[in-house]
Design a protein around this motif. Structure first.
Motif, PDB file in Angstrom:
ATOM      1  N   GLN A 101       0.651  -1.017   0.048  1.00 15.57           N
ATOM      2  CA  GLN A 101      -0.082  -0.082   0.012  1.00 15.57           C
ATOM      3  C   GLN A 101       0.863   1.170  -0.001  1.00 15.57           C
ATOM      4  OE1 GLN A 101      -3.716  -0.005  -0.274  1.00 15.57           O
ATOM      5  NE2 GLN A 101      -3.067  -2.000  -0.839  1.00 15.57           N
ATOM      6  N   LYS A 102       1.960   1.196  -0.867  1.00 17.65           N
ATOM      7  CA  LYS A 102       2.600   2.573  -1.082  1.00 17.65           C
ATOM      8  C   LYS A 102       2.669   2.898  -2.470  1.00 17.65           C
ATOM      9  CE  LYS A 102       4.286   1.898   3.227  1.00 17.65           C
ATOM     10  NZ  LYS A 102       4.183   2.852   4.407  1.00 17.65           N
ATOM     11  N   ASN A 103       3.529   3.926  -2.429  1.00 23.80           N
ATOM     12  CA  ASN A 103       3.608   4.606  -3.776  1.00 23.80           C
ATOM     13  C   ASN A 103       4.233   3.974  -4.894  1.00 23.80           C
ATOM     14  OD1 ASN A 103       5.240   7.031  -5.505  1.00 23.80           O
ATOM     15  ND2 ASN A 103       3.190   7.416  -5.625  1.00 23.80           N
ATOM     16  N   VAL A 104       3.760   3.845  -6.210  1.00 19.17           N
ATOM     17  CA  VAL A 104       4.644   3.041  -7.212  1.00 19.17           C
ATOM     18  C   VAL A 104       4.678   4.082  -8.613  1.00 19.17           C
ATOM     19  CG1 VAL A 104       4.834   1.214  -8.867  1.00 19.17           C
ATOM     20  CG2 VAL A 104       4.220   0.851  -6.449  1.00 19.17           C
ATOM     21  N   ASP A 105       5.413   4.068  -9.082  1.00 16.85           N
ATOM     22  CA  ASP A 105       5.431   4.937 -10.496  1.00 16.85           C
ATOM     23  C   ASP A 105       6.099   3.708 -11.519  1.00 16.85           C
ATOM     24  OD1 ASP A 105       4.702   7.310  -9.439  1.00 16.85           O
ATOM     25  OD2 ASP A 105       7.058   8.157  -9.525  1.00 16.85           O
ATOM     26  N   PHE A 106       5.068   3.638 -12.502  1.00 14.24           N
ATOM     27  CA  PHE A 106       5.462   2.788 -13.622  1.00 14.24           C
ATOM     28  C   PHE A 106       5.944   3.608 -14.983  1.00 14.24           C
ATOM     29  CE2 PHE A 106       1.929   1.031 -11.235  1.00 14.24           C
ATOM     30  CZ  PHE A 106       2.229  -0.179 -10.909  1.00 14.24           C
ATOM     31  N   PHE A 107       7.038   3.062 -15.475  1.00 16.44           N
ATOM     32  CA  PHE A 107       7.593   3.633 -16.649  1.00 16.44           C
ATOM     33  C   PHE A 107       7.509   2.539 -17.805  1.00 16.44           C
ATOM     34  CE2 PHE A 107       9.208   5.777 -12.919  1.00 16.44           C
ATOM     35  CZ  PHE A 107       9.356   7.034 -13.409  1.00 16.44           C
ATOM     36  N   GLU A 108       6.859   2.829 -18.820  1.00 18.78           N
ATOM     37  CA  GLU A 108       6.679   1.820 -19.871  1.00 18.78           C
ATOM     38  C   GLU A 108       6.723   2.518 -21.464  1.00 18.78           C
ATOM     39  OE1 GLU A 108       6.641  -0.812 -22.681  1.00 18.78           O
ATOM     40  OE2 GLU A 108       7.213  -1.363 -20.710  1.00 18.78           O
ATOM     41  N   PRO A 109       7.545   2.287 -22.188  1.00 22.19           N
ATOM     42  CA  PRO A 109       7.796   3.224 -23.384  1.00 22.19           C
ATOM     43  C   PRO A 109       7.007   2.787 -24.489  1.00 22.19           C
ATOM     44  CG  PRO A 109       9.703   1.900 -23.166  1.00 22.19           C
ATOM     45  CD  PRO A 109       8.988   1.623 -21.920  1.00 22.19           C
ATOM     46  N   ASP A 110       6.544   1.472 -24.738  1.00 21.78           N
ATOM     47  CA  ASP A 110       5.893   0.987 -25.826  1.00 21.78           C
ATOM     48  C   ASP A 110       4.363   1.496 -25.607  1.00 21.78           C
ATOM     49  OD1 ASP A 110       4.157  -0.636 -27.601  1.00 21.78           O
ATOM     50  OD2 ASP A 110       6.053  -1.878 -27.791  1.00 21.78           O
ATOM     51  N   PRO A 111       3.785   2.287 -26.433  1.00 19.38           N
ATOM     52  CA  PRO A 111       2.391   2.682 -26.273  1.00 19.38           C
ATOM     53  C   PRO A 111       1.445   1.628 -26.261  1.00 19.38           C
ATOM     54  CG  PRO A 111       3.108   3.460 -28.501  1.00 19.38           C
ATOM     55  CD  PRO A 111       4.340   2.946 -27.531  1.00 19.38           C
ATOM     56  N   GLN A 112       1.599   0.351 -27.165  1.00 18.14           N
ATOM     57  CA  GLN A 112       0.677  -0.587 -27.135  1.00 18.14           C
ATOM     58  C   GLN A 112       0.754  -1.360 -25.586  1.00 18.14           C
ATOM     59  OE1 GLN A 112       1.451  -3.157 -30.138  1.00 18.14           O
ATOM     60  NE2 GLN A 112       0.582  -1.785 -31.869  1.00 18.14           N
ATOM     61  N   THR A 113       1.703  -1.741 -25.195  1.00 15.16           N
ATOM     62  CA  THR A 113       2.033  -2.367 -23.783  1.00 15.16           C
ATOM     63  C   THR A 113       1.559  -1.317 -22.855  1.00 15.16           C
ATOM     64  OG1 THR A 113       4.059  -3.628 -24.744  1.00 15.16           O
ATOM     65  CG2 THR A 113       3.767  -3.480 -22.403  1.00 15.16           C
ATOM     66  N   PHE A 114       1.828  -0.096 -22.736  1.00 16.30           N
ATOM     67  CA  PHE A 114       1.337   0.796 -22.030  1.00 16.30           C
ATOM     68  C   PHE A 114      -0.062   0.932 -21.669  1.00 16.30           C
ATOM     69  CE2 PHE A 114       0.323   5.590 -20.654  1.00 16.30           C
ATOM     70  CZ  PHE A 114       0.919   5.435 -19.404  1.00 16.30           C
ATOM     71  N   GLN A 115      -0.857   0.697 -22.655  1.00 17.87           N
ATOM     72  CA  GLN A 115      -2.329   0.578 -22.786  1.00 17.87           C
ATOM     73  C   GLN A 115      -2.906  -0.499 -21.691  1.00 17.87           C
ATOM     74  OE1 GLN A 115      -4.257   0.718 -26.231  1.00 17.87           O
ATOM     75  NE2 GLN A 115      -6.266   0.249 -25.433  1.00 17.87           N
ATOM     76  N   ILE A 116      -2.123  -1.602 -22.042  1.00 16.38           N
ATOM     77  CA  ILE A 116      -2.547  -2.807 -21.278  1.00 16.38           C
ATOM     78  C   ILE A 116      -2.041  -2.798 -19.989  1.00 16.38           C
ATOM     79  CG2 ILE A 116      -2.082  -5.273 -21.146  1.00 16.38           C
ATOM     80  CD1 ILE A 116      -1.298  -5.340 -24.123  1.00 16.38           C
ATOM     81  N   LEU A 117      -0.892  -2.072 -19.681  1.00 17.73           N
ATOM     82  CA  LEU A 117      -0.386  -1.933 -18.358  1.00 17.73           C
ATOM     83  C   LEU A 117      -1.483  -1.167 -17.532  1.00 17.73           C
ATOM     84  CD1 LEU A 117       1.892  -1.541 -16.115  1.00 17.73           C
ATOM     85  CD2 LEU A 117       2.536   0.548 -17.260  1.00 17.73           C
ATOM     86  N   ASN A 118      -2.044  -0.154 -18.028  1.00 18.21           N
ATOM     87  CA  ASN A 118      -2.938   0.749 -17.433  1.00 18.21           C
ATOM     88  C   ASN A 118      -4.162  -0.040 -17.039  1.00 18.21           C
ATOM     89  OD1 ASN A 118      -1.920   3.675 -16.771  1.00 18.21           O
ATOM     90  ND2 ASN A 118      -1.689   3.499 -18.833  1.00 18.21           N
ATOM     91  N   GLU A 119      -4.763  -0.739 -18.176  1.00 19.19           N
ATOM     92  CA  GLU A 119      -5.833  -1.795 -17.716  1.00 19.19           C
ATOM     93  C   GLU A 119      -5.563  -2.640 -16.704  1.00 19.19           C
ATOM     94  OE1 GLU A 119      -6.388  -4.029 -21.389  1.00 19.19           O
ATOM     95  OE2 GLU A 119      -6.793  -2.445 -22.666  1.00 19.19           O
ATOM     96  N   TYR A 120      -4.544  -3.129 -16.522  1.00 18.47           N
ATOM     97  CA  TYR A 120      -3.935  -3.914 -15.408  1.00 18.47           C
ATOM     98  C   TYR A 120      -4.072  -3.313 -13.791  1.00 18.47           C
ATOM     99  CZ  TYR A 120      -2.565  -8.121 -17.962  1.00 18.47           C
ATOM    100  OH  TYR A 120      -2.678  -9.354 -18.838  1.00 18.47           O
TER     101      TYR A 120
END
Length: 199
Positions: A101-120
């Motif tokens: 329950q702490k802060n996380v920043d995600f960094f993902e350059p590929d826009p297709q993968t980034f979209q799936i990441l945000n879904e997850y």
């Protein structure tokens, strides 16, 4: 100790058990929800089946990844700001966030993968996070990025690898510099950026 050493007999045995479990999770239960426990409280992690070229989200369930992620559950809440660099689908950051329950920043350059990441991320109802559609590099701007069509998890900044296999789609991605990143004062960083770590 030998169970953690790749190519040892115990490591191979554990790997085969985990592969059997992942097959059950992903092919009998498409949502692929698994549970971790903290102080007798059950925490559900949702990680649906997604294709990433010839591999899939199922391939994150291997012994190497689970050894790393187990550290997040045994670190006794000593970290409160985590950077998941080269996040892909966010396996590491999601587990860290849900357990601690702490802060996380995600960094993902590929826009297709980034979209799936945000879904997850949304599926797991994370509260304290930011997601950035950027590559972490030694300078800021834009750069050519090789998307490996057969294995999206191996995609990388153009020129960071000598041998590139399979078909490649070259795209432009935004970059964030390491200097800017370090100003955010993370106390735990996971970095999987396919060779650019050396930069």
């Amino acid at each position: 100790l030998s169970a953690h050493i790749p190519n040892s007999s115990k490591f191979d045995l554990l790997s085969s058990y985990i592969q059997e479990i992942s097959e059950d999770l992903f092919f009998k239960k498409k949502l692929a929800t698994f549970t971790i426990t903290k102080n007798e409280k059950k925490i559900n992690i949702h990680f649906p089946y997604k294709k990433l070229g010839q591999i899939s989200s199922k391939d994150f369930f291997n012994l190497n990844e689970l050894i790393f992620t187990s550290y997040y559950t045994f670190s006794k809440n000593i970290y409160d700001k985590f950077a998941d660099i080269g996040a892909c689908l966010g396996f590491h950051g999601i587990i860290f966030s849900k357990y601690n329950q702490k802060n996380v920043d995600f960094f993902e350059p590929d826009p297709q993968t980034f979209q799936i990441l945000n879904e997850y991320i949304k599926l797991n109802d994370l509260k304290d996070y930011e997601s950035y559609n950027k590559a972490v590099y030694f300078k800021e701007g834009q750069i050519s990025f090789n998307r490996l069509d057969e294995n999206n998890t191996g995609s990388h900044i153009a020129g960071s690898k000598e041998n590139v296999y399979g078909s490649v789609s070259v795209i432009k991605v935004d970059t964030l510099s390491f200097d800017t990143l370090l100003k955010k004062k993370y106390n735990l960083i996971k970095m999987d950026i396919e060779g650019s770590e050396l930069d």
